[in-house]
Design a protein around this motif. Structure first.
Motif, PDB file in Angstrom:
ATOM      1  N   LYS A   3       0.822  -1.199   0.000  1.00 19.53           N
ATOM      2  CA  LYS A   3       0.000   0.000   0.000  1.00 19.53           C
ATOM      3  C   LYS A   3       0.857   1.251   0.000  1.00 19.53           C
ATOM      4  O   LYS A   3       2.020   1.244   0.406  1.00 19.53           O
ATOM      5  CB  LYS A   3      -0.950   0.034   1.201  1.00 19.53           C
ATOM      6  N   VAL A   4       0.236   2.315  -0.466  1.00 19.32           N
ATOM      7  CA  VAL A   4       0.857   3.634  -0.512  1.00 19.32           C
ATOM      8  C   VAL A   4      -0.131   4.617   0.113  1.00 19.32           C
ATOM      9  O   VAL A   4      -1.307   4.628  -0.267  1.00 19.32           O
ATOM     10  CB  VAL A   4       1.192   4.038  -1.957  1.00 19.32           C
ATOM     11  N   VAL A   5       0.345   5.409   1.046  1.00 18.64           N
ATOM     12  CA  VAL A   5      -0.515   6.355   1.761  1.00 18.64           C
ATOM     13  C   VAL A   5       0.018   7.759   1.575  1.00 18.64           C
ATOM     14  O   VAL A   5       1.202   8.010   1.836  1.00 18.64           O
ATOM     15  CB  VAL A   5      -0.589   6.005   3.261  1.00 18.64           C
ATOM     16  N   GLN A   6      -0.863   8.644   1.133  1.00 20.63           N
ATOM     17  CA  GLN A   6      -0.458  10.026   0.915  1.00 20.63           C
ATOM     18  C   GLN A   6      -1.123  10.940   1.927  1.00 20.63           C
ATOM     19  O   GLN A   6      -2.251  10.728   2.351  1.00 20.63           O
ATOM     20  CB  GLN A   6      -0.837  10.477  -0.497  1.00 20.63           C
ATOM     21  N   SER A  24       4.026   7.725   2.051  1.00 24.73           N
ATOM     22  CA  SER A  24       4.684   6.593   2.709  1.00 24.73           C
ATOM     23  C   SER A  24       4.255   5.321   1.995  1.00 24.73           C
ATOM     24  O   SER A  24       3.151   5.245   1.455  1.00 24.73           O
ATOM     25  CB  SER A  24       4.319   6.531   4.196  1.00 24.73           C
ATOM     26  N   TYR A  25       5.128   4.347   1.974  1.00 23.04           N
ATOM     27  CA  TYR A  25       4.840   3.152   1.194  1.00 23.04           C
ATOM     28  C   TYR A  25       5.243   1.882   1.929  1.00 23.04           C
ATOM     29  O   TYR A  25       6.172   1.883   2.739  1.00 23.04           O
ATOM     30  CB  TYR A  25       5.533   3.210  -0.176  1.00 23.04           C
ATOM     31  N   PHE A  71       9.496   6.489   2.893  1.00 22.41           N
ATOM     32  CA  PHE A  71       8.649   7.609   2.509  1.00 22.41           C
ATOM     33  C   PHE A  71       9.366   8.492   1.503  1.00 22.41           C
ATOM     34  O   PHE A  71      10.577   8.417   1.310  1.00 22.41           O
ATOM     35  CB  PHE A  71       8.190   8.417   3.731  1.00 22.41           C
ATOM     36  N   SER A  72       8.540   9.318   0.890  1.00 20.42           N
ATOM     37  CA  SER A  72       9.038  10.305  -0.059  1.00 20.42           C
ATOM     38  C   SER A  72       8.277  11.607   0.161  1.00 20.42           C
ATOM     39  O   SER A  72       7.131  11.593   0.642  1.00 20.42           O
ATOM     40  CB  SER A  72       8.831   9.816  -1.492  1.00 20.42           C
ATOM     41  N   ILE A  73       8.913  12.713  -0.184  1.00 18.30           N
ATOM     42  CA  ILE A  73       8.220  13.992  -0.161  1.00 18.30           C
ATOM     43  C   ILE A  73       8.371  14.663  -1.519  1.00 18.30           C
ATOM     44  O   ILE A  73       9.352  14.452  -2.237  1.00 18.30           O
ATOM     45  CB  ILE A  73       8.723  14.927   0.954  1.00 18.30           C
ATOM     46  N   PHE A  98       2.369  -1.310 -10.209  1.00 18.38           N
ATOM     47  CA  PHE A  98       2.292   0.018  -9.605  1.00 18.38           C
ATOM     48  C   PHE A  98       1.238  -0.004  -8.505  1.00 18.38           C
ATOM     49  O   PHE A  98       0.141  -0.523  -8.695  1.00 18.38           O
ATOM     50  CB  PHE A  98       1.905   1.064 -10.658  1.00 18.38           C
ATOM     51  N   TYR A  99       1.566   0.618  -7.388  1.00 12.25           N
ATOM     52  CA  TYR A  99       0.625   0.752  -6.272  1.00 12.25           C
ATOM     53  C   TYR A  99       0.453   2.242  -6.023  1.00 12.25           C
ATOM     54  O   TYR A  99       1.388   2.910  -5.594  1.00 12.25           O
ATOM     55  CB  TYR A  99       1.151   0.038  -5.025  1.00 12.25           C
TER      56      TYR A  99
END
Lengths: 110, 114
Positions: A3-6, A24-25, A71-73, A98-99
């Motif tokens: 999962k990927v959460v924004q 975050s992934y 995570f990424s920003i 792709f997620y």
């Protein structure tokens, strides 16, 4: 489950502000992290990040990946009304899946 | 420029109709995907294909089928359209072995089932 959460889900800022969008992934067999911009049509590609700590930059947009903290920003400086869009983050795994996160809706007010 | 073209921007269909959404890419990509996008739910994978005649179910395949008879074309079929299939449908393609492995998207088809 991958999962990927924004966050945040939505954001309203004034022109000239700087914004930071978070992603975050949890992706098994992680390969890369991607950012897209979507304005009422097809998502358009912004960045792909594969290595930790290396900033990618395009004009007023920049992004960085932290593979240790997962995570990424995405930073946007001196925002303009044309930056108003939904920003999507996606994890890509080694199986080429792709997620996608649900996106952050950014509105820039003049 | 990579081009992914979806056959329709807007479609209105009646409940129970069989609906075909077509997607064509011109970059010889191996992988093709169908997603639906709904407010608050993001992009959800319906089906993907990694080769001609090969397909894999995604997260929400119920009520859908796909066809990939040629490498450049990936069709999504709604066997019997229902109102809960009203959504934006996005097709994408990618090439796993290329330096640029990002997904390229079509312009989307907004389907309304009445």
């Amino acid at each position: 489950e991958d999962k990927v959460v924004q966050s945040p889900l939505s954001l309203v800022v004034h022109e000239g502000d700087t914004v930071t969008l978070n992603c975050s992934y949890e992706v098994t067999n992680f390969r890369s992290l991607l950012w897209y911009k979507q304005e009422k049509k097809a998502p358009t590609f912004l960045f792909m990040l594969t290595s930790s700590g290396i900033e990618k930059k395009s004009g007023r947009l920049s992004s960085i990946l932290d593979k240790k903290e997962l995570f990424s920003i995405l930073n946007i400086t001196a925002t303009q009304t044309g930056d108003s869009a939904v920003y999507l983050c996606a994890g890509l795994d080694t199986g080429n899946q792709f997620y996608f996160g649900t996106g952050t809706s950014l509105t820039v007010i003049p | 420029d990579v081009k992914v073209t979806q056959s329709s921007r807007y479609l209105v269909k009646r409940t129970g109709e069989k609906v075909f959404l077509e997607c064509v890419q011109d970059m010889d990509h191996e992988n093709m995907f169908w997603y639906r996008q709904d407010p608050g739910l993001g992009l959800r994978l319906i089906y993907f294909s990694y080769d001609v005649k090969m397909k894999e179910k995604g997260d929400i395949p119920e009520g859908y089928s796909v066809s990939r008879e040629k490498k450049e074309r990936f069709s999504l079929i709604l066997e019997s359209a229902s109102t809960n299939q009203t959504s934006m449908y996005l097709c994408a393609s990618s090439s796993p072995g290329a330096p640029n492995t990002e997904a390229f998207f079509g312009q989307g088809t907004r389907l309304t089932v009445v």
